[in-house]
Scaffold this motif. Structure first.
Motif, PDB file in Angstrom:
ATOM      1  N   ASN A 192     -17.046   2.424  -7.203  1.00 17.12           N
ATOM      2  CA  ASN A 192     -15.660   3.047  -7.361  1.00 17.12           C
ATOM      3  C   ASN A 192     -14.438   2.059  -7.757  1.00 17.12           C
ATOM      4  O   ASN A 192     -13.373   2.530  -7.525  1.00 17.12           O
ATOM      5  N   SER A 193     -14.919   0.759  -8.249  1.00 14.23           N
ATOM      6  CA  SER A 193     -13.938  -0.082  -8.537  1.00 14.23           C
ATOM      7  C   SER A 193     -12.812  -0.487  -7.761  1.00 14.23           C
ATOM      8  O   SER A 193     -11.612  -0.901  -7.917  1.00 14.23           O
ATOM      9  N   ILE A 194     -13.208  -0.427  -6.322  1.00 10.73           N
ATOM     10  CA  ILE A 194     -12.293  -0.911  -5.212  1.00 10.73           C
ATOM     11  C   ILE A 194     -12.463  -2.211  -5.049  1.00 10.73           C
ATOM     12  O   ILE A 194     -13.651  -2.943  -5.091  1.00 10.73           O
ATOM     13  N   PRO A 195     -11.650  -3.123  -4.765  1.00 13.58           N
ATOM     14  CA  PRO A 195     -11.559  -4.529  -4.630  1.00 13.58           C
ATOM     15  C   PRO A 195     -12.344  -4.573  -2.870  1.00 13.58           C
ATOM     16  O   PRO A 195     -11.442  -4.941  -2.017  1.00 13.58           O
ATOM     17  N   ARG A 196     -13.257  -4.557  -2.826  1.00 16.44           N
ATOM     18  CA  ARG A 196     -13.945  -4.336  -1.309  1.00 16.44           C
ATOM     19  C   ARG A 196     -13.902  -5.792  -0.844  1.00 16.44           C
ATOM     20  O   ARG A 196     -13.508  -5.541   0.255  1.00 16.44           O
ATOM     21  N   PHE A 248      -8.360   2.824   8.749  1.00 14.07           N
ATOM     22  CA  PHE A 248      -7.652   2.446   7.485  1.00 14.07           C
ATOM     23  C   PHE A 248      -8.881   1.932   6.460  1.00 14.07           C
ATOM     24  O   PHE A 248      -8.525   2.027   5.377  1.00 14.07           O
ATOM     25  N   THR A 249      -9.619   0.922   7.117  1.00  7.75           N
ATOM     26  CA  THR A 249     -10.637   0.217   6.278  1.00  7.75           C
ATOM     27  C   THR A 249     -11.444   1.039   5.609  1.00  7.75           C
ATOM     28  O   THR A 249     -11.861   1.088   4.330  1.00  7.75           O
ATOM     29  N   LEU A 250     -12.151   2.123   6.270  1.00  8.26           N
ATOM     30  CA  LEU A 250     -13.152   2.948   5.828  1.00  8.26           C
ATOM     31  C   LEU A 250     -12.373   3.884   4.898  1.00  8.26           C
ATOM     32  O   LEU A 250     -13.144   4.121   3.858  1.00  8.26           O
ATOM     33  N   LEU A 251     -11.417   4.312   5.080  1.00  8.21           N
ATOM     34  CA  LEU A 251     -10.763   5.100   3.998  1.00  8.21           C
ATOM     35  C   LEU A 251     -10.317   4.548   2.551  1.00  8.21           C
ATOM     36  O   LEU A 251     -10.757   4.859   1.646  1.00  8.21           O
ATOM     37  N   ASN A 252     -10.047   3.335   2.813  1.00 11.15           N
ATOM     38  CA  ASN A 252      -9.732   2.623   1.642  1.00 11.15           C
ATOM     39  C   ASN A 252     -11.318   2.064   0.971  1.00 11.15           C
ATOM     40  O   ASN A 252     -11.198   1.803  -0.130  1.00 11.15           O
ATOM     41  N   LEU A 253     -12.295   1.837   1.748  1.00  6.40           N
ATOM     42  CA  LEU A 253     -13.470   1.367   0.902  1.00  6.40           C
ATOM     43  C   LEU A 253     -14.079   2.782  -0.008  1.00  6.40           C
ATOM     44  O   LEU A 253     -14.829   2.646  -0.872  1.00  6.40           O
ATOM     45  N   ARG A 254     -13.395   3.809   0.647  1.00  9.75           N
ATOM     46  CA  ARG A 254     -14.056   5.172   0.022  1.00  9.75           C
ATOM     47  C   ARG A 254     -13.186   5.605  -1.090  1.00  9.75           C
ATOM     48  O   ARG A 254     -13.300   6.431  -1.843  1.00  9.75           O
ATOM     49  N   GLY A 255     -12.106   4.653  -1.188  1.00 10.87           N
ATOM     50  CA  GLY A 255     -11.147   4.703  -2.370  1.00 10.87           C
ATOM     51  C   GLY A 255     -10.130   5.981  -2.065  1.00 10.87           C
ATOM     52  O   GLY A 255      -9.486   6.584  -3.114  1.00 10.87           O
ATOM     53  N   PHE A 266      -4.191  -0.693   1.354  1.00 10.70           N
ATOM     54  CA  PHE A 266      -4.618  -0.700  -0.112  1.00 10.70           C
ATOM     55  C   PHE A 266      -3.777  -1.562  -1.119  1.00 10.70           C
ATOM     56  O   PHE A 266      -4.201  -2.147  -1.818  1.00 10.70           O
ATOM     57  N   GLY A 267      -2.327  -1.390  -0.630  1.00  8.38           N
ATOM     58  CA  GLY A 267      -1.574  -2.143  -1.514  1.00  8.38           C
ATOM     59  C   GLY A 267      -1.903  -4.014  -1.411  1.00  8.38           C
ATOM     60  O   GLY A 267      -1.608  -4.598  -2.374  1.00  8.38           O
ATOM     61  N   ALA A 268      -2.167  -4.230  -0.148  1.00  8.94           N
ATOM     62  CA  ALA A 268      -2.260  -5.553   0.225  1.00  8.94           C
ATOM     63  C   ALA A 268      -3.752  -6.001  -0.617  1.00  8.94           C
ATOM     64  O   ALA A 268      -3.669  -7.066  -1.131  1.00  8.94           O
ATOM     65  N   ALA A 269      -4.751  -4.921  -0.355  1.00  8.85           N
ATOM     66  CA  ALA A 269      -6.003  -5.457  -1.202  1.00  8.85           C
ATOM     67  C   ALA A 269      -5.688  -5.580  -2.767  1.00  8.85           C
ATOM     68  O   ALA A 269      -6.090  -6.471  -3.409  1.00  8.85           O
ATOM     69  N   ARG A 270      -4.784  -4.581  -3.417  1.00 13.39           N
ATOM     70  CA  ARG A 270      -4.542  -4.689  -4.523  1.00 13.39           C
ATOM     71  C   ARG A 270      -3.768  -5.748  -5.120  1.00 13.39           C
ATOM     72  O   ARG A 270      -3.860  -6.577  -6.033  1.00 13.39           O
ATOM     73  N   LEU A 271      -2.609  -6.402  -4.126  1.00 13.06           N
ATOM     74  CA  LEU A 271      -2.081  -7.487  -4.300  1.00 13.06           C
ATOM     75  C   LEU A 271      -2.706  -8.763  -4.386  1.00 13.06           C
ATOM     76  O   LEU A 271      -2.627  -9.490  -5.365  1.00 13.06           O
TER      77      LEU A 271
END
Length: 448
Positions: free
Chosen positions: A335-339, A140-147, A308-313
């Motif tokens: 990649n503008s991800i909230p790392r 879950f985490t690696l996929l979200n870090l890659r956007g 991803f939704g939790a990180a965005r919130l």
């Protein structure tokens, strides 16, 4: 002659979505297999009355769906419970709703990881749960870090695939009931009411978990700016989505209860994935593996999207001043991800899969969800009863009924879930106070 910048109209979303688009979108969000993941937990809590809990929960959701649809008329571009509550009641109430929703966002990837780990263990039982849990949280985490985010088209394809699997399951179930189980007389009604196992208090507690079946229907209200006639279609789509999902879910658990009548709780090793074990009885190894793989993929996609939704919130809360901006608003320059947020949610998920059970996580998630539901019903009641001159059908009765039924089910949650839920609320209020009083120039925290 050059056109002045002020004369250029601001870009607007095209209102191209019809009512049926919204209903399909709502079904995609909730998923046609929604009750299968919680089937074993609700079965054990409600002593087999799963279909009854699904139907009671549907009534509560229908009242709340009307309130969501009506509030979407007032705030067509907001589409969020905390916005409705914050503007109609007060900012602190809106904050409490938003903080409760954050708990939901954090719990969703946890229960998805728990379920995925249990489902994977069905296929490869020699690998311990801990290894599966760590693997899924890392994935879950690696996929979200890659956007990587699931697109609407992918979700729609998954929903179609799950719908086909549901059709296959019903075909096998009808064959099994007709040729093997052969229920007679009152046996057809025992999934609704079994006098030997019925308990009103346990039925209500099971209902408080069964509501997880409908979680996500409120996402329809976020489409207000792209819908033809949103004042009419948002409410209708929300109500019809809850109704369709409720009837479909009741049918899924009804045939499962006929095929596997309640004679006692599912054992701990089977409870999280009980529905796929019912599928094995109905259709053998083929149906077991098909349903297990389908639900595993569905929960995997939901887990990635939920994280991803939790990180965005968290990012939105930091930007709104509810959390420290330096940490929560930091973005990866590539990649503008909230790392920071993704890693934080990943750490919380990793801890949660070892601290919580699927049942406890589901109850806690519904603790926060029902705070939002009660808030929306209260906001609709206040607006249409005391502030608006618009004539709407049963302007007091519907939101008041939704508020009362939601509160009644909310109070039926397990004691431990209530303690943990109120502890979370107290933590949020403490943070709110610190942020408000720690700086003289602090603005009221907002959620986006």
């Amino acid at each position: 002659m050059q056109t002045l910048e002020a004369d250029v109209p601001a870009p607007q979303l095209k209102r191209s979505l019809k009512l049926w688009h919204l209903i399909v979108y709502g079904i995609v969000i909730i998923q046609p297999t929604a009750p299968m993941g919680i089937y074993g937990v609700v079965n054990n809590v409600a002593r087999g009355h799963v279909v009854t809990t699904i139907l009671i929960a549907m009534v509560a959701m229908l009242f709340t769906a009307v309130s969501y649809g009506r509030m979407a008329r007032i705030y067509p571009s907001a589409g969020s419970a905390y916005t409705y509550v914050g503007r109609e009641i007060n900012s602190l109430a809106g904050y409490v709703v938003g903080w409760s929703m954050l708990m939901d966002y954090l719990l969703n990837p946890i229960i998805c990881a728990i379920w995925c780990s249990a489902a994977a263990a069905n296929v490869l039982p020699n690998i311990p749960y801990a290894a599966w849990a760590v693997a899924f949280v890392l994935l879950f985490t690696l996929l979200n870090l890659r956007g990587v985010k699931a697109s609407g088209q992918v979700n729609a394809i998954l929903a179609i695939g799950m719908s086909l699997v549901v059709v296959v399951f019903f075909a096998y179930a009808i064959r099994y009931l007709a040729l093997i189980a052969r229920p007679i007389g009152g046996q057809w009604l025992t999934p609704f009411y079994d006098p030997t196992a019925f308990s009103p208090s346990l039925l209500l507690r099971g209902t408080s978990i069964a509501v997880l079946t409908y979680i996500g229907f409120d996402g329809i209200s976020t489409m207000s700016e792209e819908v033809e006639n949103p004042r009419r279609n948002i409410m209708l789509a929300t109500v019809f989505t809850c109704l369709i999902i409720g009837v479909l879910s009741a049918g899924e658990v009804y045939v499962a209860q006929l095929a596997w009548p309640y004679h006692g709780p599912f054992p701990d090793a089977q409870v999280d994935t009980a529905y796929v074990h019912v599928a094995r009885r109905i259709g053998g190894s083929f149906l077991f593996q098909l349903l297990n793989a389908t639900l595993l993929i569905a929960n995997l996609g939901s887990g990635v999207a939920a994280q991803f939704g939790a990180a965005r919130l968290l990012y939105g809360m930091g930007r709104g001043g509810a959390l420290p901006q330096r940490f929560f608003c930091a973005l990866n320059p590539k990649n503008s991800i909230p790392r920071n947020n993704v890693l934080l949610v990943g750490a919380v998920t990793l801890i949660g899969v070892f601290v919580l059970t699927y049942e406890r996580g589901a109850e806690l998630l519904n603790f926060g969800a029902f705070i939002a539901f009660m808030g929306v019903n209260a906001a609709a009641l206040i607006h249409y009863r005391f502030r608006s001159t618009e004539k709407v059908l049963l302007r007091t009765t519907i939101p008041l009924a939704g508020l009362i039924v939601s509160a009644f089910i909310w109070l039926s949650l397990g004691r431990n879930a209530q303690i943990l839920g109120f502890t979370w609320i107290a933590l949020g209020l403490g943070l709110y106070w610190l942020r408000r009083n720690g700086r003289t120039d602090a603005a009221t925290p907002t959620f986006e």
